[in-house]
Design a protein around this motif. Structure first.
Motif, PDB file in Angstrom:
ATOM      1  N   ALA A 255       0.817  -1.221   0.000  1.00 49.16           N
ATOM      2  CA  ALA A 255       0.000   0.000   0.000  1.00 49.16           C
ATOM      3  C   ALA A 255       0.851   1.272   0.000  1.00 49.16           C
ATOM      4  CB  ALA A 255      -0.930  -0.001   1.214  1.00 49.16           C
ATOM      5  N   LEU A 256       2.097   1.171   0.424  1.00 48.35           N
ATOM      6  CA  LEU A 256       2.947   2.356   0.554  1.00 48.35           C
ATOM      7  C   LEU A 256       3.084   3.165  -0.740  1.00 48.35           C
ATOM      8  CD1 LEU A 256       4.670   4.052   2.468  1.00 48.35           C
ATOM      9  CD2 LEU A 256       6.615   2.567   1.899  1.00 48.35           C
ATOM     10  N   PRO A 257       3.294   2.530  -1.895  1.00 49.02           N
ATOM     11  CA  PRO A 257       3.400   3.340  -3.112  1.00 49.02           C
ATOM     12  C   PRO A 257       2.151   4.187  -3.364  1.00 49.02           C
ATOM     13  CG  PRO A 257       4.124   1.103  -3.548  1.00 49.02           C
ATOM     14  CD  PRO A 257       3.539   1.111  -2.172  1.00 49.02           C
ATOM     15  N   TYR A 258       0.996   3.638  -3.034  1.00 51.30           N
ATOM     16  CA  TYR A 258      -0.246   4.371  -3.269  1.00 51.30           C
ATOM     17  C   TYR A 258      -0.455   5.473  -2.235  1.00 51.30           C
ATOM     18  CZ  TYR A 258      -0.795   0.754  -6.643  1.00 51.30           C
ATOM     19  OH  TYR A 258      -0.567  -0.084  -7.705  1.00 51.30           O
ATOM     20  N   CYS A 259       0.070   5.278  -1.037  1.00 44.30           N
ATOM     21  CA  CYS A 259       0.044   6.359  -0.044  1.00 44.30           C
ATOM     22  C   CYS A 259       0.915   7.519  -0.522  1.00 44.30           C
ATOM     23  CB  CYS A 259       0.519   5.851   1.311  1.00 44.30           C
ATOM     24  SG  CYS A 259      -0.607   4.661   2.067  1.00 44.30           S
ATOM     25  N   VAL A 260       2.049   7.198  -1.119  1.00 44.14           N
ATOM     26  CA  VAL A 260       2.923   8.234  -1.671  1.00 44.14           C
ATOM     27  C   VAL A 260       2.228   8.940  -2.832  1.00 44.14           C
ATOM     28  CG1 VAL A 260       5.098   8.650  -2.903  1.00 44.14           C
ATOM     29  CG2 VAL A 260       5.070   7.168  -0.881  1.00 44.14           C
TER      30      VAL A 260
ATOM     31  N   ARG B 128       8.936   6.751 -10.703  1.00 44.18           N
ATOM     32  CA  ARG B 128       9.354   7.580 -11.840  1.00 44.18           C
ATOM     33  C   ARG B 128       9.616   6.720 -13.081  1.00 44.18           C
ATOM     34  NH1 ARG B 128      14.564  11.214 -11.398  1.00 44.18           N
ATOM     35  NH2 ARG B 128      15.430   9.588 -12.647  1.00 44.18           N
ATOM     36  N   ARG B 129      10.307   5.607 -12.893  1.00 45.50           N
ATOM     37  CA  ARG B 129      10.574   4.700 -14.024  1.00 45.50           C
ATOM     38  C   ARG B 129       9.273   4.140 -14.604  1.00 45.50           C
ATOM     39  NH1 ARG B 129      14.558   2.923 -10.564  1.00 45.50           N
ATOM     40  NH2 ARG B 129      13.392   1.026 -10.091  1.00 45.50           N
ATOM     41  N   GLN B 130       8.281   3.955 -13.745  1.00 46.99           N
ATOM     42  CA  GLN B 130       6.988   3.436 -14.191  1.00 46.99           C
ATOM     43  C   GLN B 130       6.117   4.513 -14.837  1.00 46.99           C
ATOM     44  OE1 GLN B 130       5.546   1.864 -10.467  1.00 46.99           O
ATOM     45  NE2 GLN B 130       6.534  -0.110 -10.763  1.00 46.99           N
ATOM     46  N   GLY B 131       6.587   5.747 -14.806  1.00 49.55           N
ATOM     47  CA  GLY B 131       5.846   6.835 -15.423  1.00 49.55           C
ATOM     48  C   GLY B 131       4.696   7.361 -14.581  1.00 49.55           C
ATOM     49  N   LEU B 132       4.705   7.048 -13.283  1.00 49.37           N
ATOM     50  CA  LEU B 132       3.616   7.486 -12.401  1.00 49.37           C
ATOM     51  C   LEU B 132       3.889   8.839 -11.756  1.00 49.37           C
ATOM     52  CD1 LEU B 132       2.795   4.047 -10.726  1.00 49.37           C
ATOM     53  CD2 LEU B 132       1.768   5.090 -12.764  1.00 49.37           C
TER      54      LEU B 132
ATOM     55  N   THR C 134       1.860  12.119 -12.603  1.00 49.91           N
ATOM     56  CA  THR C 134       1.570  12.222 -14.029  1.00 49.91           C
ATOM     57  C   THR C 134       0.112  11.801 -14.223  1.00 49.91           C
ATOM     58  OG1 THR C 134       2.204   9.926 -14.416  1.00 49.91           O
ATOM     59  CG2 THR C 134       3.945  11.594 -14.641  1.00 49.91           C
ATOM     60  N   ALA C 135      -0.378  11.903 -15.432  1.00 47.38           N
ATOM     61  CA  ALA C 135      -1.734  11.429 -15.726  1.00 47.38           C
ATOM     62  C   ALA C 135      -1.847   9.938 -15.398  1.00 47.38           C
ATOM     63  CB  ALA C 135      -2.085  11.696 -17.185  1.00 47.38           C
ATOM     64  N   ALA C 136      -0.803   9.177 -15.725  1.00 45.72           N
ATOM     65  CA  ALA C 136      -0.794   7.740 -15.411  1.00 45.72           C
ATOM     66  C   ALA C 136      -0.803   7.516 -13.903  1.00 45.72           C
ATOM     67  CB  ALA C 136       0.415   7.061 -16.040  1.00 45.72           C
ATOM     68  N   GLY C 137      -0.140   8.381 -13.153  1.00 44.82           N
ATOM     69  CA  GLY C 137      -0.145   8.280 -11.695  1.00 44.82           C
ATOM     70  C   GLY C 137      -1.527   8.513 -11.127  1.00 44.82           C
ATOM     71  N   HIS C 138      -2.233   9.500 -11.664  1.00 46.45           N
ATOM     72  CA  HIS C 138      -3.611   9.760 -11.228  1.00 46.45           C
ATOM     73  C   HIS C 138      -4.501   8.556 -11.522  1.00 46.45           C
ATOM     74  CE1 HIS C 138      -3.644  13.945  -9.870  1.00 46.45           C
ATOM     75  NE2 HIS C 138      -2.762  14.202 -10.811  1.00 46.45           N
ATOM     76  N   GLN C 139      -4.333   7.966 -12.699  1.00 47.91           N
ATOM     77  CA  GLN C 139      -5.133   6.797 -13.068  1.00 47.91           C
ATOM     78  C   GLN C 139      -4.832   5.609 -12.157  1.00 47.91           C
ATOM     79  OE1 GLN C 139      -4.140   6.302 -17.201  1.00 47.91           O
ATOM     80  NE2 GLN C 139      -5.640   7.811 -17.881  1.00 47.91           N
ATOM     81  N   ALA C 140      -3.555   5.388 -11.863  1.00 48.86           N
ATOM     82  CA  ALA C 140      -3.168   4.277 -10.982  1.00 48.86           C
ATOM     83  C   ALA C 140      -3.734   4.475  -9.586  1.00 48.86           C
ATOM     84  CB  ALA C 140      -1.644   4.147 -10.932  1.00 48.86           C
ATOM     85  N   LEU C 141      -3.682   5.697  -9.080  1.00 47.67           N
ATOM     86  CA  LEU C 141      -4.216   5.983  -7.744  1.00 47.67           C
ATOM     87  C   LEU C 141      -5.726   5.781  -7.724  1.00 47.67           C
ATOM     88  CD1 LEU C 141      -3.814   6.909  -4.849  1.00 47.67           C
ATOM     89  CD2 LEU C 141      -3.909   9.279  -5.680  1.00 47.67           C
TER      90      LEU C 141
END
Length: 105
Positions: free
Chosen positions: A5-10, A49-53, A73-80
């Motif tokens: 869950a930590l990556p998504y908290c970040v 960053r490497r994942q483009g998030l 990024t837009a991809a980060g918003h979508q992943a979250l």
């Protein structure tokens, strides 16, 4: 479970504003159960960053060397957003078994 869950908290901390690494560590540390270190966060931020998030920019600091700021990024918003939906479903299912759904309670 925390590690997953930590990556998504970040990502959630970066949802509305740019932040730098030490600030992220401090904000996580303010929440019981989320205390972490720079040694955990910086590799995680590099991976995101490497994942483009997330993407980064450098800014001068009045308190020392320039700081690297992270933003979604837009991809980060979508992943979250996707994780938030899955988390709601998953946590509800877990609560069913350990909370009200427990026939022994």
């Amino acid at each position: 479970m925390r590690r997953g869950a930590l990556p998504y908290c970040v990502l959630a901390l970066l949802r509305d504003e740019q932040r730098y690494g030490v600030e992220i560590v401090r904000l996580l540390g303010e929440v019981d159960g989320m205390v972490t270190s720079e040694g955990t966060i910086y590799p995680l931020l590099s991976r995101l960053r490497r994942q483009g998030l997330v993407e980064t920019t450098w800014r001068e600091s009045t308190a020392g060397p320039p700081r690297r700021y992270y933003q979604l990024t837009a991809a980060g918003h979508q992943a979250l957003d996707a994780f938030a939906g899955e988390w709601e479903r998953f946590s509800g299912a877990v609560e069913h078994f350990i909370g009200e759904g427990d026939p022994k309670r």
